[in-house]
Structure formats: C-alpha cells, structure tokens
Write a protein that holds these residues in place. Structure first.
Motif, PDB file in Angstrom:
ATOM      1  N   VAL A  59       8.374  -0.913 -28.421  1.00  0.00           N
ATOM      2  CA  VAL A  59       7.640   0.161 -28.554  1.00  0.00           C
ATOM      3  C   VAL A  59       7.031   0.365 -29.781  1.00  0.00           C
ATOM      4  O   VAL A  59       5.699   0.862 -29.647  1.00  0.00           O
ATOM      5  CB  VAL A  59       8.390   1.547 -28.284  1.00  0.00           C
ATOM      6  N   VAL A  60       7.462  -0.117 -30.953  1.00  0.00           N
ATOM      7  CA  VAL A  60       6.772   0.155 -32.089  1.00  0.00           C
ATOM      8  C   VAL A  60       5.530  -0.849 -32.480  1.00  0.00           C
ATOM      9  O   VAL A  60       4.486  -0.258 -32.765  1.00  0.00           O
ATOM     10  CB  VAL A  60       7.912   0.013 -33.338  1.00  0.00           C
ATOM     11  N   PRO A  61       5.703  -1.920 -32.038  1.00  0.00           N
ATOM     12  CA  PRO A  61       4.372  -2.990 -32.139  1.00  0.00           C
ATOM     13  C   PRO A  61       3.424  -2.437 -31.300  1.00  0.00           C
ATOM     14  O   PRO A  61       2.179  -2.401 -31.354  1.00  0.00           O
ATOM     15  CB  PRO A  61       4.994  -4.349 -31.550  1.00  0.00           C
ATOM     16  N   THR A  62       3.820  -1.953 -30.236  1.00  0.00           N
ATOM     17  CA  THR A  62       2.628  -1.286 -28.997  1.00  0.00           C
ATOM     18  C   THR A  62       2.097  -0.158 -29.520  1.00  0.00           C
ATOM     19  O   THR A  62       0.956   0.156 -29.614  1.00  0.00           O
ATOM     20  CB  THR A  62       3.480  -1.093 -27.540  1.00  0.00           C
ATOM     21  N   LEU A  63       3.066   0.747 -30.295  1.00  0.00           N
ATOM     22  CA  LEU A  63       2.298   2.049 -30.821  1.00  0.00           C
ATOM     23  C   LEU A  63       1.493   1.691 -32.007  1.00  0.00           C
ATOM     24  O   LEU A  63       0.525   2.354 -32.082  1.00  0.00           O
ATOM     25  CB  LEU A  63       3.560   2.826 -31.442  1.00  0.00           C
ATOM     26  N   SER A  64       1.807   0.894 -32.715  1.00  0.00           N
ATOM     27  CA  SER A  64       1.150   0.328 -34.055  1.00  0.00           C
ATOM     28  C   SER A  64      -0.352  -0.070 -33.403  1.00  0.00           C
ATOM     29  O   SER A  64      -1.294   0.333 -33.884  1.00  0.00           O
ATOM     30  CB  SER A  64       1.991  -0.858 -34.685  1.00  0.00           C
ATOM     31  N   GLU A  65      -0.321  -0.781 -32.384  1.00  0.00           N
ATOM     32  CA  GLU A  65      -1.543  -1.547 -31.860  1.00  0.00           C
ATOM     33  C   GLU A  65      -2.197  -0.567 -31.318  1.00  0.00           C
ATOM     34  O   GLU A  65      -3.612  -0.469 -31.710  1.00  0.00           O
ATOM     35  CB  GLU A  65      -1.251  -2.745 -30.903  1.00  0.00           C
ATOM     36  N   GLU A  66      -1.721   0.414 -30.848  1.00  0.00           N
ATOM     37  CA  GLU A  66      -2.690   1.498 -29.887  1.00  0.00           C
ATOM     38  C   GLU A  66      -3.178   2.514 -30.876  1.00  0.00           C
ATOM     39  O   GLU A  66      -4.324   3.039 -31.197  1.00  0.00           O
ATOM     40  CB  GLU A  66      -1.782   2.292 -28.975  1.00  0.00           C
ATOM     41  N   LEU A  67      -2.493   2.836 -32.061  1.00  0.00           N
ATOM     42  CA  LEU A  67      -2.918   3.906 -33.007  1.00  0.00           C
ATOM     43  C   LEU A  67      -4.067   3.266 -34.085  1.00  0.00           C
ATOM     44  O   LEU A  67      -4.928   3.996 -34.429  1.00  0.00           O
ATOM     45  CB  LEU A  67      -1.562   4.102 -34.111  1.00  0.00           C
ATOM     46  N   GLN A  68      -3.818   1.900 -34.270  1.00  0.00           N
ATOM     47  CA  GLN A  68      -4.943   1.457 -35.033  1.00  0.00           C
ATOM     48  C   GLN A  68      -6.111   1.250 -34.405  1.00  0.00           C
ATOM     49  O   GLN A  68      -7.174   1.190 -34.813  1.00  0.00           O
ATOM     50  CB  GLN A  68      -4.408  -0.079 -35.566  1.00  0.00           C
ATOM     51  N   LYS A  69      -5.998   1.008 -32.936  1.00  0.00           N
ATOM     52  CA  LYS A  69      -7.322   0.902 -32.067  1.00  0.00           C
ATOM     53  C   LYS A  69      -7.837   2.321 -31.939  1.00  0.00           C
ATOM     54  O   LYS A  69      -9.285   2.626 -32.006  1.00  0.00           O
ATOM     55  CB  LYS A  69      -6.548   0.327 -30.706  1.00  0.00           C
ATOM     56  N   GLU A  70      -7.086   3.466 -31.811  1.00  0.00           N
ATOM     57  CA  GLU A  70      -7.385   4.590 -31.798  1.00  0.00           C
ATOM     58  C   GLU A  70      -8.022   5.261 -33.067  1.00  0.00           C
ATOM     59  O   GLU A  70      -9.182   6.028 -32.885  1.00  0.00           O
ATOM     60  CB  GLU A  70      -6.357   5.484 -31.072  1.00  0.00           C
TER      61      GLU A  70
END
Length: 341
Positions: A59-70
């Motif tokens: 969940v953390v790598p996924t969250l990181s990717e989404e936050l940096q994209k947003e």
C-alpha cells in the motif's frame, strides 16, 4: 544637526520595518513547518492504522506513486519518507514527553533524531535543545555524534548553588562533562602550550565543540593585581549567559588546588573586566583526567561558579560513561528543568 537627526530617525525607522518583515517571514516559515510536520504525523498515523488492519506493505509504494502523480513538484512523498512518517507516529504517539514536541522542529531534523537516537529521553533532549538553541542540521548531527546528551547530563559543576535562577539551567546546558578535541591531531603526549596553541589555531572547531553560543576573547589573557601580571589560558564570552568564561587547560589529572586558582581569576575578572550589565564570570577547568569524587568535594565549598571537565583527542565516548547516567525519572526531571524557560 536637525538633518542628521532626521536621517538617523529615518534609518532607525527603516531598520525597524526590516526587522518586522524578517520576524513575519520567520513566523510564516515556522507556521508552515508546524503544518507540514502535523500533516506527516497524520499520514504516518493513517499508514500505521492500515498496517494494524493487516494491509500489506504494498500500500505504501502505491500511495507514494499516487501522491506524487496528484501533487507533482511537491517533495516528501517518496516511499522512504512515507515509511519514516509511519515510524515517526508509531514511536512517538504513546510517549507522553515526545508527542507534544512534534511541531517544534523541522521534519529533516526529526528524521535525524529518529534515526540516530533510540532512547526516548535522548530524543527529547535533542528536540528541545534544537528548538531552544536554534541548531542547524549540521550542528544537530555534530551534537549527536559528540554524545552531547550524555555529556550534559553528567557534567560536574556547582552552578546549582552559585548561579542565580534566571541563568542556572542555561549555564548547566552550556558545559559538557567531556570535550572531544579530535580535530587537533595531537598524540597522547603533548604539553599544555601545544594544547592551547592547537585550540587557538583551530578556533572555529573548538567553539563548535564547546557550544555555538561561545565567542573567543583571547588566549593568555592578562589580568593585573598590584602590578603583578597573571594570565588566563583562554577567555571566552557566552552570548546567552552574558558572562565571561575563564578556561584553564591541564594535561594531567584534576587537582583540588586548581579550584583556588580559578576562584582567583573569577574574582579579578568580576572586579576589573566584567561590564556593569554582564553577569558574574564562570570558570571551566579542562583536564585530561579527573576523579569524580575529588571534583565533587572540591566544588562543594566554592562560592564561585566553576565546572570541571575532561578532554579527549578522540571522538569516542568512554565505555563507562553509561553507568554514570542517572535513573530515567531523574533524567526526565532534569530535562524539564533545563528547558522550562
């Protein structure tokens, strides 16, 4: 005369406005820092709670990717930093003395303390000292590597009995039990003159090791009494304490008679050198070795503020230091007293 007065008044007015702007900028930066650290705390809390619900680490790598994209261009959302936020929350949220300090310093400094200090009281010391003294990132790292926490707790002074309440705790925090002069590259065999010359020639490193609030006033500082000359090895000035600091350097073990010599120097400094607005001078005897019991008895009868410390030419902390540390409750009370003002 009137023109000069007007120009001076105008310059003072401009200086006041500049100071107000600087203060406003500082307060704005501090407010932003508090908001950022509080945000990281909440993100860390959310991640920690999901981990407790048996969510996988993915969940953390996924969250990181989404936050940096947003939020493109916004730093701080890397996988490593998100895990640090979770660690930050996990290690601090149940610790009564740490949780209120969350917004006191920057996130960068929090991560340094979090990663380099494992004891909660040690972490409390560095957070509060960083806030109180305005330590930069590099100064904070230097203080941690130099074991300032242990060295401040174990220092031997009579400041509690000899200094006024308003500067007592500040003075205690200004003195370490041992100083590392590893930057001198001196061998085990050296003279007092070599030690003094080395410190003067490396004055920046010396003052950083002492405490960044010290300023150098001179070495072999001359004072006169009835046409006789006496020389203080080093004379410093402490900006926050607003007092002169006399330092005597000894390459051997502390001897009780050193206290009497220091008392003499402090009396002369107070009578002949101290300015009316300054506090009484304090003294530091820096020796190669000391017997803690001998120091305790020597300082007990002195009415002059004196500290006795040791120095080493290596950065390594002696193994027996840990056994001298007081009980955790005593440490907690000391830290409360040191930083209450």
């Amino acid at each position: 005369m009137e023109i000069v007065t007007f120009e001076k008044t105008q310059l003072n007015f401009i200086a006041e406005i500049k100071q107000k702007i600087r203060q406003a900028q500082y307060e704005a930066m501090r407010a932003v820092n508090i908001q950022l650290v509080n945000l990281y705390w909440e993100i860390g809390k959310a991640i920690a709670e999901k981990q407790q619900e048996s969510w996988g680490k993915a969940v953390v790598p996924t969250l990181s990717e989404e936050l940096q994209k947003e939020f493109p261009g916004t730093g701080g959302f890397s996988v490593t930093n998100l895990w640090l936020m979770a660690q930050f929350y996990n290690e601090y949220h149940n610790v009564e003395n740490l949780q209120p300090l969350v917004g006191e310093i920057s996130w960068t400094k929090h991560t340094i303390i979090l990663n380099r200090c494992k004891d909660n009281l040690e972490r409390q010391f560095y957070i509060q000292a960083t806030r109180k003294f305005g330590w930069t990132k590099n100064v904070l790292i230097h203080q941690i590597e130099g074991k300032s926490y242990e060295k401040h707790l174990l220092n031997q002074t009579n400041f509690e009995q000899t200094l006024p309440e308003k500067i007592k705790n500040q003075a205690i925090l200004a003195i370490k039990d041992e100083y590392s002069f590893d930057f001198l590259n001196l061998g085990n065999e050296h003279s007092e003159s070599q030690l003094e010359a080395g410190l003067v020639n490396n004055i920046r490193a010396f003052l950083l090791e002492m405490n960044f609030q010290f300023a150098f006033m001179g070495n072999q500082f001359k004072v006169e009494v009835d046409d006789k000359e006496y020389f203080i090895d080093l004379l410093l000035y402490h900006r926050q304490l607003q007092c002169l600091v006399a330092i005597e350097l000894k390459i051997g073990e502390f001897m009780p008679e050193y206290k009497g010599k220091m008392e003499f120097y402090l009396s002369v400094l107070n009578d002949k050198v101290k300015l009316p607005n300054e506090n009484d001078a304090i003294g530091i005897v820096i020796c190669k070795e000391k017997n803690r019991t001998v120091v305790e008895y020597s300082l007990k009868t002195s009415k002059m503020p004196i500290g006795v410390t040791t120095y080493t030419t290596t950065a390594k902390l002696p193994k027996n230091y840990q056994k001298f540390l007081p009980d955790g409750n005593i440490i907690s009370k000391k830290l409360e007293d040191y930083f209450k003002n």
